[in-house]
Design a protein around this motif. Structure first.
Motif, PDB file in Angstrom:
ATOM      1  N   LEU A 221      13.600  31.430  21.216  1.00  0.00           N
ATOM      2  CA  LEU A 221      14.762  31.121  20.392  1.00  0.00           C
ATOM      3  C   LEU A 221      14.922  29.609  20.403  1.00  0.00           C
ATOM      4  O   LEU A 221      15.131  29.009  21.460  1.00  0.00           O
ATOM      5  CB  LEU A 221      16.012  31.803  20.952  1.00  0.00           C
ATOM      6  CG  LEU A 221      17.322  31.498  20.253  1.00  0.00           C
ATOM      7  CD1 LEU A 221      17.276  32.021  18.828  1.00  0.00           C
ATOM      8  CD2 LEU A 221      18.482  32.118  20.996  1.00  0.00           C
ATOM      9  N   ILE A 222      14.806  28.991  19.225  1.00  0.00           N
ATOM     10  CA  ILE A 222      14.900  27.539  19.113  1.00  0.00           C
ATOM     11  C   ILE A 222      16.110  27.219  18.250  1.00  0.00           C
ATOM     12  O   ILE A 222      16.231  27.704  17.131  1.00  0.00           O
ATOM     13  CB  ILE A 222      13.633  26.943  18.476  1.00  0.00           C
ATOM     14  CG1 ILE A 222      12.420  27.296  19.318  1.00  0.00           C
ATOM     15  CG2 ILE A 222      13.771  25.432  18.326  1.00  0.00           C
ATOM     16  CD1 ILE A 222      11.108  26.903  18.691  1.00  0.00           C
ATOM     17  N   SER A 223      17.015  26.411  18.782  1.00  0.00           N
ATOM     18  CA  SER A 223      18.195  26.010  18.026  1.00  0.00           C
ATOM     19  C   SER A 223      18.526  24.569  18.363  1.00  0.00           C
ATOM     20  O   SER A 223      17.977  23.993  19.295  1.00  0.00           O
ATOM     21  CB  SER A 223      19.378  26.928  18.341  1.00  0.00           C
ATOM     22  OG  SER A 223      19.704  26.845  19.707  1.00  0.00           O
ATOM     23  N   THR A 224      19.427  23.984  17.600  1.00  0.00           N
ATOM     24  CA  THR A 224      19.859  22.630  17.890  1.00  0.00           C
ATOM     25  C   THR A 224      20.886  22.663  19.008  1.00  0.00           C
ATOM     26  O   THR A 224      21.480  23.697  19.289  1.00  0.00           O
ATOM     27  CB  THR A 224      20.475  21.975  16.644  1.00  0.00           C
ATOM     28  OG1 THR A 224      21.598  22.740  16.246  1.00  0.00           O
ATOM     29  CG2 THR A 224      19.477  21.889  15.519  1.00  0.00           C
ATOM     30  N   LYS A 225      21.096  21.527  19.656  1.00  0.00           N
ATOM     31  CA  LYS A 225      22.069  21.462  20.734  1.00  0.00           C
ATOM     32  C   LYS A 225      23.485  21.253  20.226  1.00  0.00           C
ATOM     33  O   LYS A 225      24.427  21.260  20.994  1.00  0.00           O
ATOM     34  CB  LYS A 225      21.693  20.342  21.707  1.00  0.00           C
ATOM     35  CG  LYS A 225      20.462  20.668  22.517  1.00  0.00           C
ATOM     36  CD  LYS A 225      20.153  19.589  23.513  1.00  0.00           C
ATOM     37  CE  LYS A 225      18.916  19.956  24.318  1.00  0.00           C
ATOM     38  NZ  LYS A 225      18.559  18.913  25.271  1.00  0.00           N
TER      39      LYS A 225
ATOM     40  N   ILE B  27      27.002  22.223  18.541  1.00  0.00           N
ATOM     41  CA  ILE B  27      27.793  23.449  18.656  1.00  0.00           C
ATOM     42  C   ILE B  27      28.583  23.620  17.380  1.00  0.00           C
ATOM     43  O   ILE B  27      29.297  22.709  16.988  1.00  0.00           O
ATOM     44  CB  ILE B  27      28.735  23.374  19.862  1.00  0.00           C
ATOM     45  CG1 ILE B  27      27.903  23.265  21.120  1.00  0.00           C
ATOM     46  CG2 ILE B  27      29.643  24.583  19.915  1.00  0.00           C
ATOM     47  CD1 ILE B  27      28.702  23.049  22.372  1.00  0.00           C
ATOM     48  N   PRO B  28      28.560  24.718  16.716  1.00  0.00           N
ATOM     49  CA  PRO B  28      27.674  25.855  16.895  1.00  0.00           C
ATOM     50  C   PRO B  28      26.349  25.602  16.189  1.00  0.00           C
ATOM     51  O   PRO B  28      26.310  24.866  15.211  1.00  0.00           O
ATOM     52  CB  PRO B  28      28.398  27.008  16.216  1.00  0.00           C
ATOM     53  CG  PRO B  28      29.174  26.347  15.130  1.00  0.00           C
ATOM     54  CD  PRO B  28      29.545  24.970  15.662  1.00  0.00           C
ATOM     55  N   PRO B  29      25.254  26.170  16.707  1.00  0.00           N
ATOM     56  CA  PRO B  29      23.979  26.011  16.008  1.00  0.00           C
ATOM     57  C   PRO B  29      24.057  26.710  14.659  1.00  0.00           C
ATOM     58  O   PRO B  29      24.574  27.802  14.556  1.00  0.00           O
ATOM     59  CB  PRO B  29      22.958  26.652  16.926  1.00  0.00           C
ATOM     60  CG  PRO B  29      23.736  27.535  17.828  1.00  0.00           C
ATOM     61  CD  PRO B  29      25.114  26.966  17.921  1.00  0.00           C
ATOM     62  N   SER B  30      23.555  26.059  13.650  1.00  0.00           N
ATOM     63  CA  SER B  30      23.684  26.624  12.320  1.00  0.00           C
ATOM     64  C   SER B  30      22.666  27.713  12.056  1.00  0.00           C
ATOM     65  O   SER B  30      22.894  28.619  11.305  1.00  0.00           O
ATOM     66  CB  SER B  30      23.547  25.531  11.260  1.00  0.00           C
ATOM     67  OG  SER B  30      22.233  25.029  11.302  1.00  0.00           O
ATOM     68  N   ARG B  31      21.503  27.612  12.709  1.00  0.00           N
ATOM     69  CA  ARG B  31      20.464  28.572  12.441  1.00  0.00           C
ATOM     70  C   ARG B  31      19.492  28.575  13.606  1.00  0.00           C
ATOM     71  O   ARG B  31      19.263  27.571  14.230  1.00  0.00           O
ATOM     72  CB  ARG B  31      19.762  28.166  11.159  1.00  0.00           C
ATOM     73  CG  ARG B  31      18.900  29.215  10.572  1.00  0.00           C
ATOM     74  CD  ARG B  31      18.531  28.814   9.191  1.00  0.00           C
ATOM     75  NE  ARG B  31      17.102  28.623   9.156  1.00  0.00           N
ATOM     76  CZ  ARG B  31      16.439  28.182   8.124  1.00  0.00           C
ATOM     77  NH1 ARG B  31      17.089  27.837   7.045  1.00  0.00           N
ATOM     78  NH2 ARG B  31      15.155  28.059   8.150  1.00  0.00           N
ATOM     79  N   SER B  32      18.916  29.683  13.892  1.00  0.00           N
ATOM     80  CA  SER B  32      17.945  29.793  14.970  1.00  0.00           C
ATOM     81  C   SER B  32      16.674  30.424  14.435  1.00  0.00           C
ATOM     82  O   SER B  32      16.701  31.178  13.470  1.00  0.00           O
ATOM     83  CB  SER B  32      18.493  30.645  16.113  1.00  0.00           C
ATOM     84  OG  SER B  32      19.677  30.070  16.605  1.00  0.00           O
ATOM     85  N   TRP B  33      15.580  30.142  15.082  1.00  0.00           N
ATOM     86  CA  TRP B  33      14.277  30.665  14.678  1.00  0.00           C
ATOM     87  C   TRP B  33      13.642  31.390  15.837  1.00  0.00           C
ATOM     88  O   TRP B  33      13.783  30.993  16.971  1.00  0.00           O
ATOM     89  CB  TRP B  33      13.343  29.541  14.261  1.00  0.00           C
ATOM     90  CG  TRP B  33      13.782  28.792  13.070  1.00  0.00           C
ATOM     91  CD1 TRP B  33      14.503  27.649  13.061  1.00  0.00           C
ATOM     92  CD2 TRP B  33      13.555  29.127  11.710  1.00  0.00           C
ATOM     93  NE1 TRP B  33      14.738  27.243  11.796  1.00  0.00           N
ATOM     94  CE2 TRP B  33      14.157  28.144  10.947  1.00  0.00           C
ATOM     95  CE3 TRP B  33      12.899  30.173  11.077  1.00  0.00           C
ATOM     96  CZ2 TRP B  33      14.117  28.168   9.569  1.00  0.00           C
ATOM     97  CZ3 TRP B  33      12.874  30.174   9.710  1.00  0.00           C
ATOM     98  CH2 TRP B  33      13.474  29.187   8.974  1.00  0.00           C
ATOM     99  N   PHE B  34      12.929  32.450  15.531  1.00  0.00           N
ATOM    100  CA  PHE B  34      12.124  33.125  16.542  1.00  0.00           C
ATOM    101  C   PHE B  34      10.679  32.785  16.289  1.00  0.00           C
ATOM    102  O   PHE B  34      10.186  32.917  15.164  1.00  0.00           O
ATOM    103  CB  PHE B  34      12.292  34.650  16.469  1.00  0.00           C
ATOM    104  CG  PHE B  34      13.564  35.142  17.098  1.00  0.00           C
ATOM    105  CD1 PHE B  34      13.661  35.214  18.473  1.00  0.00           C
ATOM    106  CD2 PHE B  34      14.646  35.488  16.323  1.00  0.00           C
ATOM    107  CE1 PHE B  34      14.823  35.659  19.057  1.00  0.00           C
ATOM    108  CE2 PHE B  34      15.811  35.930  16.901  1.00  0.00           C
ATOM    109  CZ  PHE B  34      15.900  36.025  18.276  1.00  0.00           C
ATOM    110  N   PHE B  35       9.959  32.323  17.334  1.00  0.00           N
ATOM    111  CA  PHE B  35       8.533  32.056  17.238  1.00  0.00           C
ATOM    112  C   PHE B  35       7.814  32.954  18.214  1.00  0.00           C
ATOM    113  O   PHE B  35       8.233  33.233  19.273  1.00  0.00           O
ATOM    114  CB  PHE B  35       8.194  30.602  17.575  1.00  0.00           C
ATOM    115  CG  PHE B  35       8.646  29.652  16.509  1.00  0.00           C
ATOM    116  CD1 PHE B  35       7.937  29.535  15.336  1.00  0.00           C
ATOM    117  CD2 PHE B  35       9.777  28.880  16.679  1.00  0.00           C
ATOM    118  CE1 PHE B  35       8.324  28.660  14.365  1.00  0.00           C
ATOM    119  CE2 PHE B  35      10.157  27.991  15.703  1.00  0.00           C
ATOM    120  CZ  PHE B  35       9.442  27.872  14.545  1.00  0.00           C
TER     121      PHE B  35
END
Length: 91
Positions: A77-81, A83-91
């Motif tokens: 799970l990769i997201s920005t630090k 708050i709140p993260p706008s979108r997350s990606w699964f790799f």
């Protein structure tokens, strides 16, 4: 009788003008909200792009704007630090 009819027309027109003013004000508020959300989304997308580009250099991940979490089975799970993260990606 004609005076009452003319007065009712004036009241009807003034009501219509008030409704139009409110509609325009609400449309401006909506437009500002959409523009602001779009700018925040673009900024978050840029940060996520930086995260994706820095994945090849594992040593720099601690200093980037990324927050990386393992969710198991080789998925991350990769997201920005921010708050709140706008979108997350699964790799």
């Amino acid at each position: 009788m004609i005076i009452a009819w003319v007065l009712s027309l004036f009241i009807l027109i003034s009501s219509l003008i008030q409704i139009l003013e409110r509609s325009v004000a609400l449309e401006l508020i909506r437009l500002n909200a959409v523009t602001s959300a779009g700018k925040k989304l673009i900024a978050s997308e840029k940060l996520l792009l930086e995260c994706e580009e820095s994945l090849a250099n594992i040593a720099s991940l601690n200093h980037s704007y990324c927050h990386i979490q393992s969710v198991g089975k080789n998925l991350w799970l990769i997201s920005t630090k921010e708050i709140p993260p706008s979108r997350s990606w699964f790799f």
